[in-house]
Design a protein around this motif. Structure first.
Motif, PDB file in Angstrom:
ATOM      1  N   VAL A   1      -8.929  -2.897  41.835  1.00  0.00           N
ATOM      2  CA  VAL A   1      -9.864  -4.003  41.627  1.00  0.00           C
ATOM      3  C   VAL A   1     -11.316  -3.581  41.845  1.00  0.00           C
ATOM      4  O   VAL A   1     -12.181  -3.905  41.026  1.00  0.00           O
ATOM      5  CB  VAL A   1      -9.502  -5.184  42.564  1.00  0.00           C
ATOM      6  N   ILE A   2     -11.591  -2.855  42.907  1.00  0.00           N
ATOM      7  CA  ILE A   2     -12.978  -2.552  43.269  1.00  0.00           C
ATOM      8  C   ILE A   2     -13.678  -1.652  42.237  1.00  0.00           C
ATOM      9  O   ILE A   2     -14.769  -2.004  41.776  1.00  0.00           O
ATOM     10  CB  ILE A   2     -13.042  -1.922  44.677  1.00  0.00           C
ATOM     11  N   PRO A   3     -13.127  -0.491  41.851  1.00  0.00           N
ATOM     12  CA  PRO A   3     -13.857   0.353  40.891  1.00  0.00           C
ATOM     13  C   PRO A   3     -14.125  -0.315  39.541  1.00  0.00           C
ATOM     14  O   PRO A   3     -15.254  -0.251  39.050  1.00  0.00           O
ATOM     15  CB  PRO A   3     -12.973   1.595  40.744  1.00  0.00           C
ATOM     16  N   PRO A   4     -13.142  -0.995  38.920  1.00  0.00           N
ATOM     17  CA  PRO A   4     -13.471  -1.660  37.653  1.00  0.00           C
ATOM     18  C   PRO A   4     -14.511  -2.764  37.815  1.00  0.00           C
ATOM     19  O   PRO A   4     -15.351  -2.959  36.930  1.00  0.00           O
ATOM     20  CB  PRO A   4     -12.139  -2.239  37.173  1.00  0.00           C
ATOM     21  N   ALA A   5     -14.483  -3.475  38.932  1.00  0.00           N
ATOM     22  CA  ALA A   5     -15.487  -4.523  39.159  1.00  0.00           C
ATOM     23  C   ALA A   5     -16.876  -3.906  39.299  1.00  0.00           C
ATOM     24  O   ALA A   5     -17.863  -4.458  38.786  1.00  0.00           O
ATOM     25  CB  ALA A   5     -15.137  -5.339  40.388  1.00  0.00           C
ATOM     26  N   PHE A   6     -16.976  -2.776  39.981  1.00  0.00           N
ATOM     27  CA  PHE A   6     -18.263  -2.084  40.111  1.00  0.00           C
ATOM     28  C   PHE A   6     -18.748  -1.588  38.751  1.00  0.00           C
ATOM     29  O   PHE A   6     -19.934  -1.732  38.414  1.00  0.00           O
ATOM     30  CB  PHE A   6     -18.136  -0.918  41.090  1.00  0.00           C
ATOM     31  N   ILE A   7     -17.845  -1.028  37.954  1.00  0.00           N
ATOM     32  CA  ILE A   7     -18.214  -0.544  36.620  1.00  0.00           C
ATOM     33  C   ILE A   7     -18.643  -1.714  35.733  1.00  0.00           C
ATOM     34  O   ILE A   7     -19.621  -1.614  34.984  1.00  0.00           O
ATOM     35  CB  ILE A   7     -17.042   0.242  35.994  1.00  0.00           C
ATOM     36  N   ALA A   8     -17.936  -2.828  35.826  1.00  0.00           N
ATOM     37  CA  ALA A   8     -18.294  -4.008  35.021  1.00  0.00           C
ATOM     38  C   ALA A   8     -19.653  -4.558  35.426  1.00  0.00           C
ATOM     39  O   ALA A   8     -20.456  -4.945  34.562  1.00  0.00           O
ATOM     40  CB  ALA A   8     -17.224  -5.080  35.176  1.00  0.00           C
ATOM     41  N   THR A   9     -19.929  -4.589  36.712  1.00  0.00           N
ATOM     42  CA  THR A   9     -21.235  -5.053  37.176  1.00  0.00           C
ATOM     43  C   THR A   9     -22.341  -4.131  36.689  1.00  0.00           C
ATOM     44  O   THR A   9     -23.406  -4.587  36.247  1.00  0.00           O
ATOM     45  CB  THR A   9     -21.251  -5.145  38.713  1.00  0.00           C
ATOM     46  N   THR A  10     -22.088  -2.821  36.738  1.00  0.00           N
ATOM     47  CA  THR A  10     -23.073  -1.854  36.264  1.00  0.00           C
ATOM     48  C   THR A  10     -23.340  -2.034  34.774  1.00  0.00           C
ATOM     49  O   THR A  10     -24.497  -2.023  34.335  1.00  0.00           O
ATOM     50  CB  THR A  10     -22.592  -0.420  36.558  1.00  0.00           C
ATOM     51  N   ALA A  11     -22.287  -2.192  33.982  1.00  0.00           N
ATOM     52  CA  ALA A  11     -22.461  -2.394  32.537  1.00  0.00           C
ATOM     53  C   ALA A  11     -23.238  -3.667  32.249  1.00  0.00           C
ATOM     54  O   ALA A  11     -24.113  -3.690  31.373  1.00  0.00           O
ATOM     55  CB  ALA A  11     -21.105  -2.433  31.842  1.00  0.00           C
ATOM     56  N   THR A  12     -22.954  -4.719  32.999  1.00  0.00           N
ATOM     57  CA  THR A  12     -23.641  -5.990  32.782  1.00  0.00           C
ATOM     58  C   THR A  12     -25.122  -5.876  33.129  1.00  0.00           C
ATOM     59  O   THR A  12     -25.983  -6.326  32.365  1.00  0.00           O
ATOM     60  CB  THR A  12     -22.982  -7.097  33.627  1.00  0.00           C
ATOM     61  N   VAL A  13     -25.425  -5.267  34.265  1.00  0.00           N
ATOM     62  CA  VAL A  13     -26.829  -5.141  34.687  1.00  0.00           C
ATOM     63  C   VAL A  13     -27.609  -4.250  33.718  1.00  0.00           C
ATOM     64  O   VAL A  13     -28.723  -4.597  33.295  1.00  0.00           O
ATOM     65  CB  VAL A  13     -26.909  -4.610  36.134  1.00  0.00           C
ATOM     66  N   LEU A  14     -27.040  -3.097  33.360  1.00  0.00           N
ATOM     67  CA  LEU A  14     -27.728  -2.217  32.413  1.00  0.00           C
ATOM     68  C   LEU A  14     -27.918  -2.909  31.062  1.00  0.00           C
ATOM     69  O   LEU A  14     -28.961  -2.760  30.417  1.00  0.00           O
ATOM     70  CB  LEU A  14     -26.940  -0.919  32.222  1.00  0.00           C
ATOM     71  N   GLY A  15     -26.917  -3.663  30.639  1.00  0.00           N
ATOM     72  CA  GLY A  15     -27.031  -4.380  29.369  1.00  0.00           C
ATOM     73  C   GLY A  15     -28.102  -5.451  29.392  1.00  0.00           C
ATOM     74  O   GLY A  15     -28.851  -5.618  28.424  1.00  0.00           O
ATOM     75  N   ILE A  16     -28.193  -6.165  30.491  1.00  0.00           N
ATOM     76  CA  ILE A  16     -29.230  -7.200  30.594  1.00  0.00           C
ATOM     77  C   ILE A  16     -30.612  -6.560  30.583  1.00  0.00           C
ATOM     78  O   ILE A  16     -31.536  -7.056  29.923  1.00  0.00           O
ATOM     79  CB  ILE A  16     -29.011  -8.062  31.854  1.00  0.00           C
ATOM     80  N   ILE A  17     -30.769  -5.442  31.300  1.00  0.00           N
ATOM     81  CA  ILE A  17     -32.058  -4.737  31.264  1.00  0.00           C
ATOM     82  C   ILE A  17     -32.360  -4.282  29.839  1.00  0.00           C
ATOM     83  O   ILE A  17     -33.490  -4.418  29.358  1.00  0.00           O
ATOM     84  CB  ILE A  17     -32.052  -3.547  32.241  1.00  0.00           C
ATOM     85  N   GLY A  18     -31.354  -3.746  29.147  1.00  0.00           N
ATOM     86  CA  GLY A  18     -31.548  -3.313  27.768  1.00  0.00           C
ATOM     87  C   GLY A  18     -31.887  -4.455  26.833  1.00  0.00           C
ATOM     88  O   GLY A  18     -32.659  -4.288  25.878  1.00  0.00           O
ATOM     89  N   LEU A  19     -31.334  -5.639  27.095  1.00  0.00           N
ATOM     90  CA  LEU A  19     -31.649  -6.797  26.259  1.00  0.00           C
ATOM     91  C   LEU A  19     -33.065  -7.306  26.510  1.00  0.00           C
ATOM     92  O   LEU A  19     -33.690  -7.883  25.613  1.00  0.00           O
ATOM     93  CB  LEU A  19     -30.650  -7.927  26.526  1.00  0.00           C
ATOM     94  N   LEU A  20     -33.583  -7.094  27.700  1.00  0.00           N
ATOM     95  CA  LEU A  20     -34.913  -7.593  28.033  1.00  0.00           C
ATOM     96  C   LEU A  20     -36.041  -6.694  27.544  1.00  0.00           C
ATOM     97  O   LEU A  20     -37.198  -7.114  27.545  1.00  0.00           O
ATOM     98  CB  LEU A  20     -35.025  -7.787  29.549  1.00  0.00           C
ATOM     99  N   LEU A  21     -35.727  -5.463  27.139  1.00  0.00           N
ATOM    100  CA  LEU A  21     -36.768  -4.566  26.632  1.00  0.00           C
ATOM    101  C   LEU A  21     -37.231  -5.041  25.256  1.00  0.00           C
ATOM    102  O   LEU A  21     -36.416  -5.260  24.361  1.00  0.00           O
ATOM    103  CB  LEU A  21     -36.241  -3.135  26.541  1.00  0.00           C
ATOM    104  N   ARG A  22     -38.514  -5.190  25.110  1.00  0.00           N
ATOM    105  CA  ARG A  22     -39.058  -5.678  23.842  1.00  0.00           C
ATOM    106  C   ARG A  22     -39.253  -4.529  22.867  1.00  0.00           C
ATOM    107  O   ARG A  22     -39.581  -3.418  23.251  1.00  0.00           O
ATOM    108  CB  ARG A  22     -40.390  -6.358  24.075  1.00  0.00           C
ATOM    109  N   GLY A  23     -39.044  -4.823  21.614  1.00  0.00           N
ATOM    110  CA  GLY A  23     -39.273  -3.850  20.562  1.00  0.00           C
ATOM    111  C   GLY A  23     -38.234  -2.746  20.510  1.00  0.00           C
ATOM    112  O   GLY A  23     -38.469  -1.706  19.917  1.00  0.00           O
ATOM    113  N   ARG A  24     -37.095  -2.956  21.116  1.00  0.00           N
ATOM    114  CA  ARG A  24     -36.030  -1.954  21.126  1.00  0.00           C
ATOM    115  C   ARG A  24     -34.780  -2.557  20.503  1.00  0.00           C
ATOM    116  O   ARG A  24     -34.565  -3.768  20.556  1.00  0.00           O
ATOM    117  CB  ARG A  24     -35.689  -1.528  22.563  1.00  0.00           C
TER     118      ARG A  24
END
Length: 119
Positions: A58-81
């Protein structure tokens, strides 16, 4: 000079990272699901407690999922990319987290209801 600026605008490193981590999450989840039926074998023959299996599954996949979500949100917030990779990575991570939370809450809610049934 303009080529460097154009190439910088045409890439989204956070989105690519979110996509890669999202694919890693899919692989880890598939391996986790494939190994789940072996849990009683390890418990019976090697004395591995069920709690340690739950900790590892449970713990490693949850950590990986949180990382993917956070990186994705940062990537979505970048303008012009470009945002496609970030959107896919965010969707993979967030879906895993939502399903995990719904499964945990569902078991907490359903366990008392099932206990009241008469067979």
């Amino acid at each position: 000079m303009t080529e460097a600026v154009d190439s910088q605008r045409s890439s989204n490193p956070f989105g690519v990272a979110a996509l890669c981590v999202g694919f890693l999450l899919v692989v880890v989840s598939a391996v986790n699901q494939a190994l789940t039926p072996t849990m009683p074998f390890f418990h019976m023959y090697y004395g591995v407690p069920f709690q340690s299996w739950l900790l590892v599954s449970v713990i490693p996949p949850a950590f990986i999922a949180t990382t993917a979500t956070v990186l994705g949100i940062i990537g979505l917030l970048l303008r012009g990319r470009p945002r496609m990779c970030a959107a896919i990575g965010t969707a993979l991570g967030a879906t895993y987290l939502i399903v995990g939370v719904a499964g945990a809450l569902g078991s907490v809610v359903l366990a008392p209801l099932i206990g009241t049934l008469e067979f």
